[in-house]
Design a protein around this motif. Structure first.
Motif, PDB file in Angstrom:
ATOM      1  N   VAL A 122      -0.325  10.623  -7.640  1.00 19.48           N
ATOM      2  CA  VAL A 122       0.728  10.479  -6.639  1.00 19.48           C
ATOM      3  C   VAL A 122       0.387   9.291  -5.751  1.00 19.48           C
ATOM      4  CG1 VAL A 122       1.945  11.562  -4.715  1.00 19.48           C
ATOM      5  CG2 VAL A 122       1.209  12.953  -6.669  1.00 19.48           C
ATOM      6  N   VAL A 123       1.362   8.426  -5.523  1.00 20.79           N
ATOM      7  CA  VAL A 123       1.222   7.309  -4.605  1.00 20.79           C
ATOM      8  C   VAL A 123       2.049   7.631  -3.363  1.00 20.79           C
ATOM      9  CG1 VAL A 123       1.583   4.846  -4.231  1.00 20.79           C
ATOM     10  CG2 VAL A 123       0.872   5.681  -6.475  1.00 20.79           C
ATOM     11  N   LEU A 124       1.391   7.661  -2.209  1.00 20.74           N
ATOM     12  CA  LEU A 124       2.052   7.990  -0.949  1.00 20.74           C
ATOM     13  C   LEU A 124       2.406   6.698  -0.221  1.00 20.74           C
ATOM     14  CD1 LEU A 124      -0.436  10.800   0.094  1.00 20.74           C
ATOM     15  CD2 LEU A 124       1.744  11.081  -1.086  1.00 20.74           C
ATOM     16  N   VAL A 125       3.606   6.633   0.332  1.00 17.49           N
ATOM     17  CA  VAL A 125       4.097   5.435   1.013  1.00 17.49           C
ATOM     18  C   VAL A 125       4.379   5.802   2.469  1.00 17.49           C
ATOM     19  CG1 VAL A 125       5.820   3.599   1.020  1.00 17.49           C
ATOM     20  CG2 VAL A 125       5.145   4.675  -1.143  1.00 17.49           C
ATOM     21  N   LEU A 126       3.723   5.091   3.394  1.00 24.23           N
ATOM     22  CA  LEU A 126       3.900   5.320   4.821  1.00 24.23           C
ATOM     23  C   LEU A 126       4.258   4.003   5.506  1.00 24.23           C
ATOM     24  CD1 LEU A 126       0.864   7.681   5.604  1.00 24.23           C
ATOM     25  CD2 LEU A 126       3.250   8.332   5.194  1.00 24.23           C
ATOM     26  N   SER A 127       5.206   4.074   6.416  1.00 24.55           N
ATOM     27  CA  SER A 127       5.626   2.872   7.133  1.00 24.55           C
ATOM     28  C   SER A 127       4.607   2.517   8.211  1.00 24.55           C
ATOM     29  CB  SER A 127       7.002   3.088   7.766  1.00 24.55           C
ATOM     30  OG  SER A 127       7.355   1.993   8.582  1.00 24.55           O
ATOM     31  N   ALA A 128       4.331   1.223   8.348  1.00 26.82           N
ATOM     32  CA  ALA A 128       3.407   0.762   9.385  1.00 26.82           C
ATOM     33  C   ALA A 128       4.067   0.708  10.752  1.00 26.82           C
ATOM     34  CB  ALA A 128       2.872  -0.624   9.017  1.00 26.82           C
ATOM     35  N   ASN A 129       5.389   0.853  10.806  1.00 27.85           N
ATOM     36  CA  ASN A 129       6.128   0.752  12.062  1.00 27.85           C
ATOM     37  C   ASN A 129       6.567   2.097  12.611  1.00 27.85           C
ATOM     38  OD1 ASN A 129       6.046  -2.120  11.860  1.00 27.85           O
ATOM     39  ND2 ASN A 129       7.772  -2.057  10.426  1.00 27.85           N
ATOM     40  N   ASP A 130       6.072   3.161  12.016  1.00 30.02           N
ATOM     41  CA  ASP A 130       6.434   4.509  12.483  1.00 30.02           C
ATOM     42  C   ASP A 130       5.480   4.905  13.606  1.00 30.02           C
ATOM     43  OD1 ASP A 130       7.225   7.083  12.879  1.00 30.02           O
ATOM     44  OD2 ASP A 130       6.968   7.721  10.793  1.00 30.02           O
ATOM     45  N   PRO A 131       5.956   5.038  14.865  1.00 30.67           N
ATOM     46  CA  PRO A 131       5.050   5.375  15.974  1.00 30.67           C
ATOM     47  C   PRO A 131       4.524   6.803  15.923  1.00 30.67           C
ATOM     48  CG  PRO A 131       7.315   5.332  16.736  1.00 30.67           C
ATOM     49  CD  PRO A 131       7.341   4.854  15.330  1.00 30.67           C
ATOM     50  N   SER A 132       5.140   7.658  15.129  1.00 35.94           N
ATOM     51  CA  SER A 132       4.691   9.050  15.063  1.00 35.94           C
ATOM     52  C   SER A 132       3.552   9.251  14.073  1.00 35.94           C
ATOM     53  CB  SER A 132       5.868   9.960  14.665  1.00 35.94           C
ATOM     54  OG  SER A 132       6.320   9.668  13.357  1.00 35.94           O
ATOM     55  N   VAL A 133       3.123   8.178  13.414  1.00 40.09           N
ATOM     56  CA  VAL A 133       2.058   8.260  12.404  1.00 40.09           C
ATOM     57  C   VAL A 133       0.979   7.239  12.753  1.00 40.09           C
ATOM     58  CG1 VAL A 133       1.461   7.997   9.970  1.00 40.09           C
ATOM     59  CG2 VAL A 133       3.643   9.043  10.612  1.00 40.09           C
ATOM     60  N   ARG A 134      -0.262   7.683  12.677  1.00 38.16           N
ATOM     61  CA  ARG A 134      -1.396   6.793  12.917  1.00 38.16           C
ATOM     62  C   ARG A 134      -2.363   6.900  11.762  1.00 38.16           C
ATOM     63  NH1 ARG A 134      -6.425   7.477  15.607  1.00 38.16           N
ATOM     64  NH2 ARG A 134      -5.813   9.576  16.281  1.00 38.16           N
ATOM     65  N   LEU A 135      -2.903   5.768  11.334  1.00 38.90           N
ATOM     66  CA  LEU A 135      -3.832   5.730  10.209  1.00 38.90           C
ATOM     67  C   LEU A 135      -5.196   5.270  10.688  1.00 38.90           C
ATOM     68  CD1 LEU A 135      -0.967   5.547   8.789  1.00 38.90           C
ATOM     69  CD2 LEU A 135      -2.148   4.354   6.934  1.00 38.90           C
ATOM     70  N   GLU A 136      -6.223   5.955  10.208  1.00 41.76           N
ATOM     71  CA  GLU A 136      -7.606   5.555  10.454  1.00 41.76           C
ATOM     72  C   GLU A 136      -8.260   5.217   9.114  1.00 41.76           C
ATOM     73  OE1 GLU A 136      -9.723   8.573  12.511  1.00 41.76           O
ATOM     74  OE2 GLU A 136      -8.731   8.198  14.444  1.00 41.76           O
ATOM     75  N   PHE A 137      -8.893   4.052   9.087  1.00 40.46           N
ATOM     76  CA  PHE A 137      -9.571   3.611   7.872  1.00 40.46           C
ATOM     77  C   PHE A 137     -11.072   3.805   8.070  1.00 40.46           C
ATOM     78  CE2 PHE A 137      -5.545   1.462   8.047  1.00 40.46           C
ATOM     79  CZ  PHE A 137      -5.093   1.507   6.743  1.00 40.46           C
ATOM     80  N   VAL A 138     -11.661   4.548   7.150  1.00 39.21           N
ATOM     81  CA  VAL A 138     -13.063   4.947   7.283  1.00 39.21           C
ATOM     82  C   VAL A 138     -13.824   4.427   6.077  1.00 39.21           C
ATOM     83  CG1 VAL A 138     -14.657   6.860   7.599  1.00 39.21           C
ATOM     84  CG2 VAL A 138     -12.311   7.034   8.483  1.00 39.21           C
ATOM     85  N   ARG A 139     -14.959   3.806   6.331  1.00 44.64           N
ATOM     86  CA  ARG A 139     -15.817   3.358   5.236  1.00 44.64           C
ATOM     87  C   ARG A 139     -16.597   4.535   4.687  1.00 44.64           C
ATOM     88  NH1 ARG A 139     -20.994   1.505   4.095  1.00 44.64           N
ATOM     89  NH2 ARG A 139     -21.106  -0.264   2.654  1.00 44.64           N
ATOM     90  N   ASP A 140     -16.561   4.691   3.380  1.00 39.85           N
ATOM     91  CA  ASP A 140     -17.278   5.785   2.738  1.00 39.85           C
ATOM     92  C   ASP A 140     -18.771   5.482   2.761  1.00 39.85           C
ATOM     93  OD1 ASP A 140     -18.206   7.853   1.183  1.00 39.85           O
ATOM     94  OD2 ASP A 140     -16.581   7.721  -0.269  1.00 39.85           O
ATOM     95  N   SER A 141     -19.534   6.383   3.332  1.00 47.89           N
ATOM     96  CA  SER A 141     -20.991   6.174   3.447  1.00 47.89           C
ATOM     97  C   SER A 141     -21.689   6.215   2.103  1.00 47.89           C
ATOM     98  CB  SER A 141     -21.598   7.237   4.363  1.00 47.89           C
ATOM     99  OG  SER A 141     -21.347   8.549   3.860  1.00 47.89           O
ATOM    100  N   ARG A 142     -21.013   6.743   1.087  1.00 44.90           N
ATOM    101  CA  ARG A 142     -21.624   6.816  -0.236  1.00 44.90           C
ATOM    102  C   ARG A 142     -21.549   5.486  -0.964  1.00 44.90           C
ATOM    103  NH1 ARG A 142     -18.120  11.566  -2.592  1.00 44.90           N
ATOM    104  NH2 ARG A 142     -16.584  10.237  -1.543  1.00 44.90           N
ATOM    105  N   VAL A 143     -20.680   4.595  -0.496  1.00 49.41           N
ATOM    106  CA  VAL A 143     -20.531   3.301  -1.137  1.00 49.41           C
ATOM    107  C   VAL A 143     -21.474   2.309  -0.486  1.00 49.41           C
ATOM    108  CG1 VAL A 143     -18.926   1.435  -1.681  1.00 49.41           C
ATOM    109  CG2 VAL A 143     -18.129   3.818  -1.654  1.00 49.41           C
ATOM    110  N   PRO A 144     -22.351   1.627  -1.227  1.00 47.71           N
ATOM    111  CA  PRO A 144     -23.306   0.701  -0.628  1.00 47.71           C
ATOM    112  C   PRO A 144     -22.596  -0.516  -0.069  1.00 47.71           C
ATOM    113  CG  PRO A 144     -23.382   0.587  -3.031  1.00 47.71           C
ATOM    114  CD  PRO A 144     -22.498   1.740  -2.698  1.00 47.71           C
TER     115      PRO A 144
END
Length: 304
Positions: A282-304
């Protein structure tokens, strides 16, 4: 008498000036027209490659290309990454050919075909047919390589054949009619351009399918994404966790984890889940201009 002489002199002057202007135009065409035409063809091939790669990319995800909303600038940027090595190889081969031609042509005027050179030239003259046959045989052993070599052979073969015929004319010191040279050059350029487009398409398709095969193994390398939403989004994808947040003062009521960043295009984020697979993904599509949604990008500690 004086007037006639003056008129004749004026006529000579006009004719000489016109000849110089024509020579200058031809020289300018060779100096600037050919490089500009080559640059235009290169840019078109890069954009075309980016588009075909995006189509293969979308098909691998089970999407239509239009869903991603990729722009021409995106096609150009993505095409450059993959096409620059190919352009370097083509440029090196072209320069090597030009260097070799400068040394072969003077020697060729005095050469005589022998028991080795004669048959070799006959084989090279038939490159327009032999190279596609060889590429077809390679495709039976290495389908991926043959997928790219076959269309390329339809462009390289005629170039080699035409060059060998040109050397034969040099050796005989005969001059071809202009109409024949123009006809041969026009058909050769047309075949080479079609071959380049076909090769570019197959190359992009090959990379796209390779990306699809490797993507599940590289999924852990993609950045983790945590989505906060004021309303329930019903993100139903394998291994996506939905958590309801408590507290009346909180602006966001739901948190979704188990997502990975896939792409960003046309003001939209494309996310996949940790459980994505070619058979069911499944590919999820979220608008970057929607003020009701916030995205946090986290670096996976398992990846060197």
């Amino acid at each position: 008498m004086g007037r006639a002489k003056s008129g004749a002199g004026a006529g000579v002057g006009v004719g000489t000036g016109a000849g110089v202007d024509a020579d200058e135009r031809r020289q300018l065409t060779r100096q600037f027209g050919v490089p500009l035409a080559g640059l235009g063809v290169s840019v078109a091939l890069v954009v075309y490659f980016g588009r075909e790669w995006a189509r293969a990319h979308a098909r691998a995800l089970g999407l239509h290309e239009g869903v991603l909303g990729t722009s021409t600038e995106d096609y150009l940027a993505r095409g450059l990454v993959a096409m620059v090595p190919a352009f370097l190889v083509v440029g090196a081969v072209g320069l090597g050919w030009a260097w070799l031609d400068r040394r072969v042509r003077p020697w060729w005027r005095h050469a005589r075909p022998g028991p080795v050179l004669g048959p070799a030239l006959a084989v090279l003259a038939g490159s327009w047919l032999l190279l596609p046959m060889v590429a077809t045989l390679v495709g039976r052993v290495q389908p991926g390589l043959g997928h790219v070599l076959l269309p390329l052979s339809f462009g390289v073969g005629p170039l080699v054949s035409v060059y060998v015929l040109h050397l034969e004319h040099v050796a005989r010191r005969d001059v071809e009619p202009r109409w024949r040279r123009t006809l041969v050059a026009s058909f050769t350029v047309a075949v080479v351009l079609v071959s380049l487009l076909w090769t570019t398409r197959n190359y992009a398709d090959l990379l796209g399918r390779g990306w699809a095969d490797e993507f599940p193994a590289r999924l852990a390398e993609q950045a983790q994404v945590v989505v906060y939403s004021a309303e329930r989004l019903h993100l139903t994808a394998p291994r996506v966790d939905e958590e309801r947040l408590e507290g009346d003062a909180s602006r966001y009521r739901y948190r979704y984890s188990g997502l990975r960043f896939l792409d960003f295009a046309n003001g939209r984020y494309f996310l996949v889940s940790d459980g994505w697979m070619p058979q069911f993904g499944v590919v999820l599509v979220l608008s970057a201009n929607d003020p009701s949604v916030r995205l946090e990008f986290v670096r996976d500690s398992r990846v060197p």
